[in-house]
Design an enzyme around this catalytic site. Structure first.
Site, PDB file in Angstrom:
ATOM      1  N   ASP A  11      44.460  42.006  33.144  1.00 35.87           N
ATOM      2  CA  ASP A  11      43.241  41.383  33.676  1.00 35.87           C
ATOM      3  C   ASP A  11      43.152  41.820  35.133  1.00 35.87           C
ATOM      4  OD1 ASP A  11      41.383  39.725  34.863  1.00 35.87           O
ATOM      5  OD2 ASP A  11      42.132  37.882  33.944  1.00 35.87           O
ATOM      6  N   ASP A  52      40.464  40.728  29.612  1.00 30.09           N
ATOM      7  CA  ASP A  52      41.605  41.648  29.648  1.00 30.09           C
ATOM      8  C   ASP A  52      41.214  43.024  29.131  1.00 30.09           C
ATOM      9  OD1 ASP A  52      44.099  39.937  30.324  1.00 30.09           O
ATOM     10  OD2 ASP A  52      42.901  38.727  28.939  1.00 30.09           O
ATOM     11  N   GLN A  93      44.141  40.451  39.238  1.00 28.61           N
ATOM     12  CA  GLN A  93      44.890  39.237  38.855  1.00 28.61           C
ATOM     13  C   GLN A  93      46.284  39.503  38.257  1.00 28.61           C
ATOM     14  OE1 GLN A  93      42.767  35.887  36.726  1.00 28.61           O
ATOM     15  NE2 GLN A  93      44.198  36.428  35.107  1.00 28.61           N
ATOM     16  N   TYR A 230      51.472  29.746  38.422  1.00 25.36           N
ATOM     17  CA  TYR A 230      50.388  30.164  37.533  1.00 25.36           C
ATOM     18  C   TYR A 230      49.468  31.155  38.222  1.00 25.36           C
ATOM     19  CZ  TYR A 230      46.498  29.937  34.253  1.00 25.36           C
ATOM     20  OH  TYR A 230      45.521  30.248  33.342  1.00 25.36           O
ATOM     21  N   LYS A 233      46.835  33.451  32.361  1.00 26.43           N
ATOM     22  CA  LYS A 233      47.629  33.369  31.136  1.00 26.43           C
ATOM     23  C   LYS A 233      48.093  34.775  30.740  1.00 26.43           C
ATOM     24  CE  LYS A 233      49.019  29.866  28.640  1.00 26.43           C
ATOM     25  NZ  LYS A 233      49.834  28.838  29.276  1.00 26.43           N
TER      26      LYS A 233
HETATM   27  P1  13P Z   1      42.971  34.425  32.180  1.00 24.11           P
HETATM   28  O1  13P Z   1      44.485  34.437  32.082  1.00 24.11           O
HETATM   29  O2  13P Z   1      42.336  35.009  30.955  1.00 24.11           O
HETATM   30  O3  13P Z   1      42.544  35.088  33.429  1.00 24.11           O
HETATM   31  O4  13P Z   1      42.474  32.918  32.207  1.00 24.11           O
HETATM   32  C1  13P Z   1      42.876  32.131  33.262  1.00 24.11           C
HETATM   33  C2  13P Z   1      42.384  30.723  33.227  1.00 24.11           C
HETATM   34  O5  13P Z   1      42.975  29.889  33.876  1.00 24.11           O
HETATM   35  C3  13P Z   1      41.211  30.350  32.425  1.00 24.11           C
HETATM   36  O6  13P Z   1      40.861  29.010  32.605  1.00 24.11           O
HETATM   37 MG    MG Z   2      41.191  36.187  34.256  1.00 25.73          MG
HETATM   38 MG    MG Z   3      42.674  36.916  30.165  1.00 25.10          MG
END
Ligand code: 13P
Ligand code: MG
Ligand code: MG
Ligand code: 13P
Length: 374
Positions: A11, A52, A93, A230, A233
């Site tokens: 991402d 992603d 990210q 964090y 994800k």
């Molecule tokens: P991603 O990992 O897809 O960027 O999503 C992050 C998130 O916190 C969505 O609420």
């Molecule tokens: Mg994201």
């Molecule tokens: Mg993602």
């Protein structure tokens, strides 16, 4: 011919929140791979699943190949610069380290790779998921490779009768790769006991016990363990070879009709069902539902066919309706109980600070005796 299939995804920024990469970012990644990959790779396929971007490549360099990993990393750095210039959300990210060092593993991007001896007919599937963690594939892989209820080939096909070896990783161990090898069918209760815990134990690879060939490879990176907090994800990718000594494509796809509950969606901190979606699907409701896409290919001398979009079929429209209902059912209870991840798995540090502050405010009521058991 020995061919390596490598998929590397990251991402690097998205439009309107965590929805999808911009067309310009995708183009920058594609242009980089097309120009830099001329001598390094045989073929490639670039797609996005939610926010992603995945770069699927075929080559002869083997797994963990520095040149291939560096090219993908540089493509993501180039794309990040475009994302920054467009003001995209979360630009860069998943690029968690400043400088490339040999291999993208442990640097943020997710990787799944297999070096295979190409069969004369070589079908394989490329899965990508958004808004969830690598353990999201545990259940479909267990059912697809070890349960005759979903994979009748285990009963019907002599070349699958010996079962499969599962290599499972304890992703909480950050000192090194802590793995266990277990064989189905005889160890299937032990495999289930581990795979129950999607947050900790993740299928890393699966191998045919009939031929010794690798059947599947899954990305295992947990971004929280790399970044220490964090950052987004993990959004895992994986590759599965199908037919002959492996399950049929439809057997691998069938468990995705469950729309099983996985960790992820909003702020990576909730449980919700995983929805099988068409290629290049975006994200919407409650930063979810978690989505999974599947492109099916055949490969010959490293050359890819065009993809068949495995979840683009009327059957999966019906599944998506059911999954939406499951998403709404658990969502209606907001933060309560199983709708959110347990405290230790919560992705946001804010709640830890809040609990510490509240802890100090707790007091034992004066004048009350601790009950004495009689
Ligand atoms: P991603 O990992 O897809 O960027 O999503 C992050 C998130 O916190 C969505 O609420
Ligand atoms: Mg994201
Ligand atoms: Mg993602
Ligand atoms: P075909 O007879 O169409 O080759 O199908 C065999 C099979 O593998 C079905 O899952």
């Amino acid at each position: 011919m020995r061919t390596t299939l490598s998929v590397i995804k990251a991402d690097i920024g998205s439009v309107g929140g965590h929805i999808k990469p911009s067309a310009q970012v995708l183009k920058a990644v594609r242009d980089h791979i097309e120009t830099q990959g001329k001598k390094k790779i045989i073929d490639h396929f670039i797609s996005h699943t939610g926010d992603d971007i995945a770069i699927l490549m075929t080559h002869t360099g083997g797994v963990g190949n520095e040149g291939i990993h560096k090219m993908a990393w540089d493509a993501f750095v180039t794309g990040t610069n475009v994302a920054k210039s467009q003001g995209l959300y979360g630009a860069g990210q998943d690029l968690l380290k400043d400088a490339f060092s040999g291999n993208v593993k442990g640097m943020g991007p997710a990787v799944a790779e297999m070096e295979i001896e190409e069969r004369p007919n070589e079908p394989f599937l490329f899965f990508a998921a958004d808004k969830t963690e690598p353990g999201a594939y545990n259940l479909p892989l267990f059912l697809g490779f070890a349960d005759p209820m979903y994979c009748p080939g285990l009963m019907l096909s002599p070349s699958m009768a010996a079962g499969f070896k599962f290599v499972i990783m304890d992703v909480n161990n950050t000192e090194g790769d802590r793995i266990i090898e277990l064989n189905s069918p005889e160890d299937s209760y032990d495999i289930a006991a581990l795979l129950r815990d999607n947050g900790r134990f993740v299928v890393e690879s699966i191998w045919s016990r009939h031929t010794g060939d690798q059947a599947a490879s899954v990305s295992t990176s947990r971004l929280r363990n790399i970044a220490g907090k964090y950052t987004g994800k993990d959004d895992p990718v994986h590759l599965v070879r199908t037919q002959a000594q492996f399950p049929a494509t439809g057997e691998i796809l069938s468990p995705y009709s469950i729309g099983h509950y996985v960790a992820g969606t909003m702020r990576g901190s909730h449980n919700g069902p995983m929805m099988p979606c068409k290629q290049n699907t975006t994200i919407s409701f409650f930063d979810g539902p978690a989505v999974v896409t599947c492109a099916a290919f055949c490969v010959h001398n490293g050359k890819l066919t065009e993809p068949a979009d495995a979840f683009d079929h009327p059957f999966w429209d019906w599944v998506r309706g059911n999954v939406s209902q499951k998403a709404q059912e658990i969502r209606r209870q907001g933060f309560s109980g199983p709708a959110m991840l347990p405290y230790d798995d919560l992705e946001y540090g804010g709640i830890v600070d809040k609990m510490k502050k509240l802890d100090k405010k707790f007091k034992i009521r004066e004048g009350e005796k601790t009950p004495v058991s009689v």
